[in-house]
Write a protein that holds these residues in place. Structure first.
Motif, PDB file in Angstrom:
ATOM      1  N   ILE A 117       0.816  -1.038   0.093  1.00 11.77           N
ATOM      2  CA  ILE A 117       0.065   0.032  -0.041  1.00 11.77           C
ATOM      3  C   ILE A 117       0.865   1.331   0.034  1.00 11.77           C
ATOM      4  O   ILE A 117       0.483   2.300  -0.566  1.00 11.77           O
ATOM      5  N   ASN A 118       1.894   1.344   0.754  1.00 12.39           N
ATOM      6  CA  ASN A 118       2.774   2.514   0.643  1.00 12.39           C
ATOM      7  C   ASN A 118       3.445   2.933  -0.660  1.00 12.39           C
ATOM      8  O   ASN A 118       3.348   3.948  -1.127  1.00 12.39           O
ATOM      9  N   THR A 119       3.819   1.741  -1.451  1.00  9.75           N
ATOM     10  CA  THR A 119       4.121   1.855  -2.820  1.00  9.75           C
ATOM     11  C   THR A 119       3.164   2.527  -3.710  1.00  9.75           C
ATOM     12  O   THR A 119       3.417   3.183  -4.376  1.00  9.75           O
ATOM     13  N   ALA A 120       1.842   1.754  -3.426  1.00 10.78           N
ATOM     14  CA  ALA A 120       0.931   2.405  -4.369  1.00 10.78           C
ATOM     15  C   ALA A 120       0.583   4.051  -4.179  1.00 10.78           C
ATOM     16  O   ALA A 120       0.432   4.595  -4.990  1.00 10.78           O
ATOM     17  N   LEU A 121       0.561   4.241  -2.741  1.00 12.11           N
ATOM     18  CA  LEU A 121       0.481   5.620  -2.614  1.00 12.11           C
ATOM     19  C   LEU A 121       1.380   6.531  -2.990  1.00 12.11           C
ATOM     20  O   LEU A 121       1.255   7.842  -3.069  1.00 12.11           O
TER      21      LEU A 121
END
Length: 209
Positions: A170-174
């Motif tokens: 999720i951090n990479t996506a954000l």
């Protein structure tokens, strides 16, 4: 701040998890899926759901009558559409807020995606939900797509990001996308059921980003 939707709620235990962790949205699936719920079950679950959590109904090519009846019975905050629903269909769902999906797979050309998003953007929808598709299957695939492709798409509605999100990515996506809402389902499950620990991890990562 990006909001969180946990989708595929189908057990009393799922509702208990959400009431403790308070995501912004809870999703109930009313189309063909292993997470599909009946209207009767959804009513029971919604009664127990914390009022601070907004209710989303997920549909795919359901009859207009069924969607409207479900939305009215459950007092849905959002109707999420994943099928061939056109502009006229969407007009008939006024005044409910609509999230309309567009699917991305490895075979999608940029022009195809632009055409799909342009059509949705011309409709009276609150948000465009971008999801992944695998082998023609859309929604609930548990597979992510190349988020960088969104940089080349002109989306003039709020963006809901779905497809293969989990606490690990999720951090990479954000970092790639700044969505209005992130939508997670299988990514917070263990052995096919919702995991309190994974939902907790996911929400904390989004809210601390």
């Amino acid at each position: 701040m990006t909001l969180v939707k946990v989708c595929g709620i189908r057990r009393g235990e799922d509702v208990e998890f959400l009431n403790k962790l308070l995501p912004d949205y809870a999703g109930f699936v009313f189309c063909k899926s292993k997470r599909q719920v009946t209207l009767k079950l959804a009513e029971e679950l919604v009664k127990k759901l914390d009022k601070r959590i907004k209710r989303v109904g997920i549909f795919q090519n359901n009859s207009l009558e069924e969607v409207k009846n479900t939305a009215e019975m459950l007092k849905l905050d959002v109707i999420q559409l994943h099928g061939r629903e056109d502009e006229n269909y969407i007009k008939n769902l006024h005044p409910f807020k609509i999230w309309k999906s567009v699917s991305i797979d490895v075979k999608s050309s940029l022009e195809d995606l632009k055409d799909k998003i342009d059509k949705i953007s011309n409709c009276n929808v609150e948000a465009v939900l971008v999801d992944s598709s695998v082998g023609g299957k859309t929604g609930g695939t548990g597979t992510s797509f190349n988020w960088n492709v969104l940089e080349n798409l002109n989306i003039n509605k709020k963006l809901v990001l779905a497809g293969g999100l989990n606490p690990d990515n999720i951090n990479t996506a954000l970092e790639c996308v700044k969505p209005y809402v992130v939508d997670v389902s299988s990514g917070v499950e263990e052995n096919g059921v919702k995991s309190f620990k994974k939902i907790d991890q996911f929400i904390k990562k989004v809210r601390n980003f």
